[in-house]
Design a protein around this motif. Sequence first.
Motif, PDB file in Angstrom:
ATOM      1  N   MET A 193       0.752  -1.267  -0.003  1.00  0.00           N
ATOM      2  CA  MET A 193       0.093  -0.044  -0.040  1.00  0.00           C
ATOM      3  C   MET A 193       0.877   1.220  -0.021  1.00  0.00           C
ATOM      4  N   ILE A 194       2.144   1.257   0.275  1.00  0.00           N
ATOM      5  CA  ILE A 194       3.140   2.001   0.355  1.00  0.00           C
ATOM      6  C   ILE A 194       4.219   1.723  -0.927  1.00  0.00           C
ATOM      7  N   GLU A 195       4.028   2.504  -1.889  1.00  0.00           N
ATOM      8  CA  GLU A 195       5.170   2.187  -2.935  1.00  0.00           C
ATOM      9  C   GLU A 195       6.306   3.111  -2.865  1.00  0.00           C
ATOM     10  N   LEU A 196       7.435   2.629  -3.125  1.00  0.00           N
ATOM     11  CA  LEU A 196       8.629   3.406  -3.237  1.00  0.00           C
ATOM     12  C   LEU A 196       9.432   3.230  -4.346  1.00  0.00           C
ATOM     13  N   ASN A 197      10.075   4.315  -5.122  1.00  0.00           N
ATOM     14  CA  ASN A 197      10.680   4.253  -6.370  1.00  0.00           C
ATOM     15  C   ASN A 197      11.917   5.016  -5.967  1.00  0.00           C
ATOM     16  N   LYS A 198      13.133   4.305  -6.536  1.00  0.00           N
ATOM     17  CA  LYS A 198      14.293   5.098  -6.314  1.00  0.00           C
ATOM     18  C   LYS A 198      15.058   5.103  -7.667  1.00  0.00           C
ATOM     19  N   ALA A 199      15.325   6.228  -8.182  1.00  0.00           N
ATOM     20  CA  ALA A 199      16.118   6.457  -9.598  1.00  0.00           C
ATOM     21  C   ALA A 199      16.877   7.773  -9.327  1.00  0.00           C
ATOM     22  N   LEU A 246       1.518   3.888   8.346  1.00  0.00           N
ATOM     23  CA  LEU A 246       2.289   5.098   8.830  1.00  0.00           C
ATOM     24  C   LEU A 246       3.728   4.574   9.330  1.00  0.00           C
ATOM     25  N   THR A 247       3.809   3.527   9.913  1.00  0.00           N
ATOM     26  CA  THR A 247       5.155   2.914  10.178  1.00  0.00           C
ATOM     27  C   THR A 247       6.173   2.793   9.328  1.00  0.00           C
ATOM     28  N   GLU A 248       5.635   2.231   8.279  1.00  0.00           N
ATOM     29  CA  GLU A 248       6.230   2.230   6.907  1.00  0.00           C
ATOM     30  C   GLU A 248       6.834   3.678   6.221  1.00  0.00           C
ATOM     31  N   LEU A 249       5.831   4.451   6.202  1.00  0.00           N
ATOM     32  CA  LEU A 249       6.418   5.931   5.824  1.00  0.00           C
ATOM     33  C   LEU A 249       7.473   6.592   6.718  1.00  0.00           C
ATOM     34  N   CYS A 250       7.090   6.084   8.068  1.00  0.00           N
ATOM     35  CA  CYS A 250       8.290   6.649   8.773  1.00  0.00           C
ATOM     36  C   CYS A 250       9.460   5.986   8.624  1.00  0.00           C
ATOM     37  N   GLU A 251       9.650   4.727   8.373  1.00  0.00           N
ATOM     38  CA  GLU A 251      10.829   4.172   8.014  1.00  0.00           C
ATOM     39  C   GLU A 251      11.443   4.634   6.749  1.00  0.00           C
ATOM     40  N   ALA A 271      10.945   7.539   5.440  1.00  0.00           N
ATOM     41  CA  ALA A 271      11.319   9.070   5.579  1.00  0.00           C
ATOM     42  C   ALA A 271      12.648   9.099   6.279  1.00  0.00           C
ATOM     43  N   GLU A 272      12.891   8.160   7.328  1.00  0.00           N
ATOM     44  CA  GLU A 272      14.061   8.361   7.987  1.00  0.00           C
ATOM     45  C   GLU A 272      15.407   7.739   7.478  1.00  0.00           C
ATOM     46  N   ALA A 273      15.164   6.780   6.297  1.00  0.00           N
ATOM     47  CA  ALA A 273      16.112   6.266   5.758  1.00  0.00           C
ATOM     48  C   ALA A 273      16.730   7.140   4.519  1.00  0.00           C
ATOM     49  N   ALA A 274      15.690   8.125   4.123  1.00  0.00           N
ATOM     50  CA  ALA A 274      15.998   8.819   2.983  1.00  0.00           C
ATOM     51  C   ALA A 274      17.223   9.976   3.072  1.00  0.00           C
ATOM     52  N   THR A 275      17.880   9.952   4.031  1.00  0.00           N
ATOM     53  CA  THR A 275      18.935  11.071   4.219  1.00  0.00           C
ATOM     54  C   THR A 275      19.809  11.189   3.206  1.00  0.00           C
ATOM     55  N   ASP A 276      20.107  10.078   2.436  1.00  0.00           N
ATOM     56  CA  ASP A 276      20.695  10.041   1.185  1.00  0.00           C
ATOM     57  C   ASP A 276      20.225  10.512  -0.231  1.00  0.00           C
ATOM     58  N   ALA A 277      18.852  10.620  -0.030  1.00  0.00           N
ATOM     59  CA  ALA A 277      18.190  11.117  -1.334  1.00  0.00           C
ATOM     60  C   ALA A 277      18.509  12.367  -1.743  1.00  0.00           C
ATOM     61  N   SER A 278      18.473  12.772  -3.073  1.00  0.00           N
ATOM     62  CA  SER A 278      18.710  13.764  -3.534  1.00  0.00           C
ATOM     63  C   SER A 278      17.553  14.883  -3.614  1.00  0.00           C
ATOM     64  N   ALA A 279      16.416  14.181  -3.616  1.00  0.00           N
ATOM     65  CA  ALA A 279      15.133  14.765  -3.622  1.00  0.00           C
ATOM     66  C   ALA A 279      14.181  13.671  -3.400  1.00  0.00           C
ATOM     67  N   LEU A 324       6.533  10.955  11.445  1.00  0.00           N
ATOM     68  CA  LEU A 324       6.656  10.976  10.046  1.00  0.00           C
ATOM     69  C   LEU A 324       6.881  12.640   9.862  1.00  0.00           C
ATOM     70  N   SER A 325       6.163  13.660  10.316  1.00  0.00           N
ATOM     71  CA  SER A 325       6.329  14.879   9.768  1.00  0.00           C
ATOM     72  C   SER A 325       7.648  15.172  10.347  1.00  0.00           C
ATOM     73  N   ALA A 326       8.266  14.836  11.401  1.00  0.00           N
ATOM     74  CA  ALA A 326       9.449  15.230  11.836  1.00  0.00           C
ATOM     75  C   ALA A 326      10.603  14.805  10.938  1.00  0.00           C
ATOM     76  N   ALA A 327      10.462  13.287  10.564  1.00  0.00           N
ATOM     77  CA  ALA A 327      11.347  12.993   9.717  1.00  0.00           C
ATOM     78  C   ALA A 327      11.521  13.474   8.328  1.00  0.00           C
ATOM     79  N   ILE A 328      10.279  13.674   7.665  1.00  0.00           N
ATOM     80  CA  ILE A 328      10.520  14.515   6.519  1.00  0.00           C
ATOM     81  C   ILE A 328      10.926  16.148   6.683  1.00  0.00           C
ATOM     82  N   ALA A 329      10.609  16.729   7.619  1.00  0.00           N
ATOM     83  CA  ALA A 329      11.053  18.096   7.913  1.00  0.00           C
ATOM     84  C   ALA A 329      12.630  18.031   8.141  1.00  0.00           C
ATOM     85  N   ALA A 330      13.230  16.882   8.599  1.00  0.00           N
ATOM     86  CA  ALA A 330      14.514  16.624   8.719  1.00  0.00           C
ATOM     87  C   ALA A 330      15.317  16.159   7.584  1.00  0.00           C
TER      88      ALA A 330
END
Length: 202
Positions: free
Chosen positions: A1-7, A29-34, A36-44, A76-82
Amino acid sequence: MIELNKADGLWTITLNNPDKANALTGAMLTELCEIAEAATDASALILTGAGKVFSAGADLEEARAGLATSDLWERLSAAIAALPCLTVAALNGTLAGGANGMVLACDIRIAVPEAKFFYPVMKLGFLPQPSDPARMAALIGPARTKMILMAGQKITADEAYAFGLVDRVVAPEDLMQTSLDLVADSVAANPEIATGIARLCS
């Protein structure tokens, strides 16, 4: 139900539960949190939904069982904001309830003309998550924030744009391409420069 694509450094998260208006369960929500918290290396990062509704907020059954006041929303919102990268909420439709938090935490919000925005916590007997009113007020001011949170008003996409709650209103067929255009420079940039500019803008 949550899809993640990395490119190529771009992370795209899609809420994919359209039969239930992308209502969010605790597991989602838990999956979204995880993510977002792992996306620190994402460019966008782009956050969007499948179907004609971005998210109706909490799944009603789980909300009654305690999800409405779970700390997962704030996590979740804190992880995205950070995140040090550019984050874009591509709102494919209406945004309701607790789902506002993750969208308010994004750097840029774009929406389709049919989208509506509402957050009926007072009517439902809950407080909003702590950071949501502050983020909303920073964008649109305290009076308009109270119009949404206390007067229970549904805001149209055009009103949201006039208020400053969203940054662009685009046709549904242009939503994802507009999002990709917005993040293109960040994806192509030197990550240290992009992160440095993000810090300067905070």
